[in-house]
Scaffold this active site. Structure first.
Site, mmCIF file in Angstrom:
data_model
loop_
_atom_site.group_PDB
_atom_site.id
_atom_site.type_symbol
_atom_site.label_atom_id
_atom_site.label_comp_id
_atom_site.label_asym_id
_atom_site.label_seq_id
_atom_site.Cartn_x
_atom_site.Cartn_y
_atom_site.Cartn_z
ATOM 1 N N ILE A 1 1.081 6.812 0.389
ATOM 2 C CA ILE A 1 0.118 5.777 0.757
ATOM 3 C C ILE A 1 -0.906 5.690 -0.365
ATOM 4 O O ILE A 1 -1.472 6.699 -0.781
ATOM 5 C CB ILE A 1 -0.562 6.114 2.098
ATOM 6 C CG1 ILE A 1 0.482 6.156 3.207
ATOM 7 C CG2 ILE A 1 -1.652 5.100 2.413
ATOM 8 C CD1 ILE A 1 -0.027 6.678 4.521
ATOM 9 N N CYS A 2 -1.117 4.493 -0.881
ATOM 10 C CA CYS A 2 -2.056 4.322 -1.997
ATOM 11 C C CYS A 2 -3.119 3.296 -1.619
ATOM 12 O O CYS A 2 -3.182 2.213 -2.140
ATOM 13 C CB CYS A 2 -1.331 3.926 -3.267
ATOM 14 S SG CYS A 2 -0.232 2.511 -3.098
ATOM 15 N N LEU A 3 -3.952 3.685 -0.689
ATOM 16 C CA LEU A 3 -5.024 2.836 -0.198
ATOM 17 C C LEU A 3 -6.337 3.536 -0.524
ATOM 18 O O LEU A 3 -6.584 4.655 -0.066
ATOM 19 C CB LEU A 3 -4.869 2.643 1.317
ATOM 20 C CG LEU A 3 -5.803 1.695 2.011
ATOM 21 C CD1 LEU A 3 -5.668 0.284 1.441
ATOM 22 C CD2 LEU A 3 -5.491 1.654 3.495
ATOM 23 N N ASN B 1 0.807 -1.224 0.000
ATOM 24 C CA ASN B 1 0.000 0.000 0.000
ATOM 25 C C ASN B 1 0.841 1.277 0.000
ATOM 26 O O ASN B 1 0.321 2.357 0.250
ATOM 27 C CB ASN B 1 -0.951 0.017 1.196
ATOM 28 C CG ASN B 1 -2.003 -1.058 1.100
ATOM 29 O OD1 ASN B 1 -2.428 -1.413 0.009
ATOM 30 N ND2 ASN B 1 -2.398 -1.608 2.219
#
Length: 95
Positions: free
Chosen positions: A85-87, A78
């Site tokens: 942060i790539c959530l 993630n």
């Protein structure tokens, strides 16, 4: 004005009662430009790791979340290659 007083109060709380393994401070004396350090959790792949983060607090805070980026390279599903942060759960709804 409300944003500044809230940030000051939250930073003061972080300085006096920090969560275990986390520290946060102003970067270059700018209230909205923060740095944080997280210690890797025990019994995890990140144990004994020290991770530095950049936190940028937007003008609309607390109605818009801070932008957080790992400065320390980290391999996690993630976290993208730029440390962001790539959530999907953390994304704001469309305007």
């Amino acid at each position: 004005m409300q944003r500044a007083s809230r940030l000051k109060r939250e930073l003061s709380l972080l300085a006096t009662e920090p969560p275990p393994g986390i520290s946060c401070w102003q970067h270059r004396g700018q209230l909205a430009d923060l740095r944080a350090q997280i210690l890797g959790g025990a019994d995890t792949a990140y144990e004994k790791g020290i991770f530095d983060l950049e936190i940028i607090v937007p003008e609309r805070y607390p109605f818009e979340p801070p932008k957080i980026r790992f400065l320390t390279p980290i391999y996690h599903p993630n976290i993208d290659s730029a440390g962001r942060i790539c959530l999907d759960l953390l994304k704001l709804p469309p305007k």
